[in-house]
Scaffold this motif. Structure first.
Motif, PDB file in Angstrom:
ATOM      1  N   THR A  72       0.650  -1.203   0.016  1.00  0.00           N
ATOM      2  CA  THR A  72       0.022  -0.180   0.076  1.00  0.00           C
ATOM      3  C   THR A  72       0.900   1.216  -0.010  1.00  0.00           C
ATOM      4  O   THR A  72       2.102   1.121   0.141  1.00  0.00           O
ATOM      5  CB  THR A  72      -0.964   0.023   1.348  1.00  0.00           C
ATOM      6  OG1 THR A  72      -1.774   0.956   1.034  1.00  0.00           O
ATOM      7  CG2 THR A  72      -0.218   0.099   2.617  1.00  0.00           C
ATOM      8  N   THR A  93      -5.971  -4.266   8.596  1.00  0.00           N
ATOM      9  CA  THR A  93      -6.783  -3.752   7.695  1.00  0.00           C
ATOM     10  C   THR A  93      -8.047  -4.520   7.616  1.00  0.00           C
ATOM     11  O   THR A  93      -8.097  -5.666   8.261  1.00  0.00           O
ATOM     12  CB  THR A  93      -6.613  -3.589   6.178  1.00  0.00           C
ATOM     13  OG1 THR A  93      -7.337  -3.063   5.273  1.00  0.00           O
ATOM     14  CG2 THR A  93      -6.291  -4.852   5.455  1.00  0.00           C
ATOM     15  N   LYS A 123     -10.615  -4.846   1.867  1.00  0.00           N
ATOM     16  CA  LYS A 123      -9.394  -4.333   1.173  1.00  0.00           C
ATOM     17  C   LYS A 123      -8.480  -5.642   0.736  1.00  0.00           C
ATOM     18  O   LYS A 123      -7.863  -5.361  -0.319  1.00  0.00           O
ATOM     19  CB  LYS A 123      -8.489  -3.438   2.145  1.00  0.00           C
ATOM     20  CG  LYS A 123      -9.051  -2.090   2.203  1.00  0.00           C
ATOM     21  CD  LYS A 123      -8.170  -0.981   2.608  1.00  0.00           C
ATOM     22  CE  LYS A 123      -8.795   0.512   2.569  1.00  0.00           C
ATOM     23  NZ  LYS A 123      -8.003   1.345   3.333  1.00  0.00           N
ATOM     24  N   GLN A 125      -5.015   1.076  -4.042  1.00  0.00           N
ATOM     25  CA  GLN A 125      -4.443   1.381  -2.711  1.00  0.00           C
ATOM     26  C   GLN A 125      -3.550   2.490  -3.056  1.00  0.00           C
ATOM     27  O   GLN A 125      -3.463   3.334  -2.254  1.00  0.00           O
ATOM     28  CB  GLN A 125      -3.059   0.252  -2.457  1.00  0.00           C
ATOM     29  CG  GLN A 125      -3.892  -1.226  -2.258  1.00  0.00           C
ATOM     30  CD  GLN A 125      -4.745  -0.996  -1.127  1.00  0.00           C
ATOM     31  OE1 GLN A 125      -4.925  -0.076  -0.158  1.00  0.00           O
ATOM     32  NE2 GLN A 125      -5.443  -2.085  -0.932  1.00  0.00           N
TER      33      GLN A 125
END
Length: 197
Positions: free
Chosen positions: A90, A131, A135, A148
């Protein structure tokens, strides 16, 4: 030299050079303290090399380049595999992986469904950020990283050059995977990608 030490040493002889090892690999060979002590001693004897807290390497020597160390990416992937958790790049690291920036980040941030933690590897930091499963459900090799990256960048200040790179990458994505990932993306990013394509 204790029983734990010699058992670990014998196990190491059967492993491939360049392999990453973790203290949990030796559970059942002694107490946690005995395993830690044995690994510390083996590190001092240069049989293994400590590359970060609780992560060791069986050194591999290349005749040309000398000692070969794993990249932070390889360490993160080995750790995820070991702990049976999912990880996804990310932020700035996702941008770098996509080739949208030439800057090599000193902090590799991964989203994970495992426990959050930070690993210091020399000058590099590997960070696992907890997370949602939503996601991590993004499956496209390009679209999931682009989403991301856009969350990090925002969609307002992207120059034309980056935009055309994003477009080219999205065109490489399988339509089914792209559709799947867009359903999971924040509304603003979904709209941006739809408009772009």
């Amino acid at each position: 030299m204790g029983k734990t030490h010699s058992e670990i040493e014998n196990t190491l002889k059967r492993k491939k050079k360049g392999n990453l090892i973790f203290p949990t690999d030796f559970r059942g060979m002694g107490s946690e303290a005995a395993i830690k002590m044995a690994l510390n001693r083996l590190n001092k004897e240069n049989i293994i090399k400590r590359i970060a807290h609780g992560i060791y390497l069986i050194p591999k020597i290349d005749p040309l380049f000398g000692a070969i160390s794993p990249s932070p990416e390889e360490v993160a992937e080995a750790l995820a595999k070991k702990e049976k958790v999912n990880i996804k790049p990310t932020g700035a690291y996702a941008l770098h992986k996509l080739g949208l920036t030439t800057q090599v980040p000193t902090k590799l941030v991964y989203l994970t469904d495992g426990s959050p933690r930070e690993i210091k590897m020399g000058k590099t930091i590997i960070k696992f950020k907890a997370t949602t499963s939503k996601k991590l459900a993004m499956a496209g090799p390009y679209s999931s990283l682009i989403i991301q990256a856009l969350e990090e960048l925002g969609t307002d200040n992207i120059d034309e050059q980056t935009e055309s790179k994003i477009k080219a990458l999205l065109r490489k994505e399988s339509p089914a995977l792209l559709l799947n990932d867009l359903k999971l993306a924040p509304a603003k990013i979904n709209d941006y990608i739809i408009k772009l394509l």
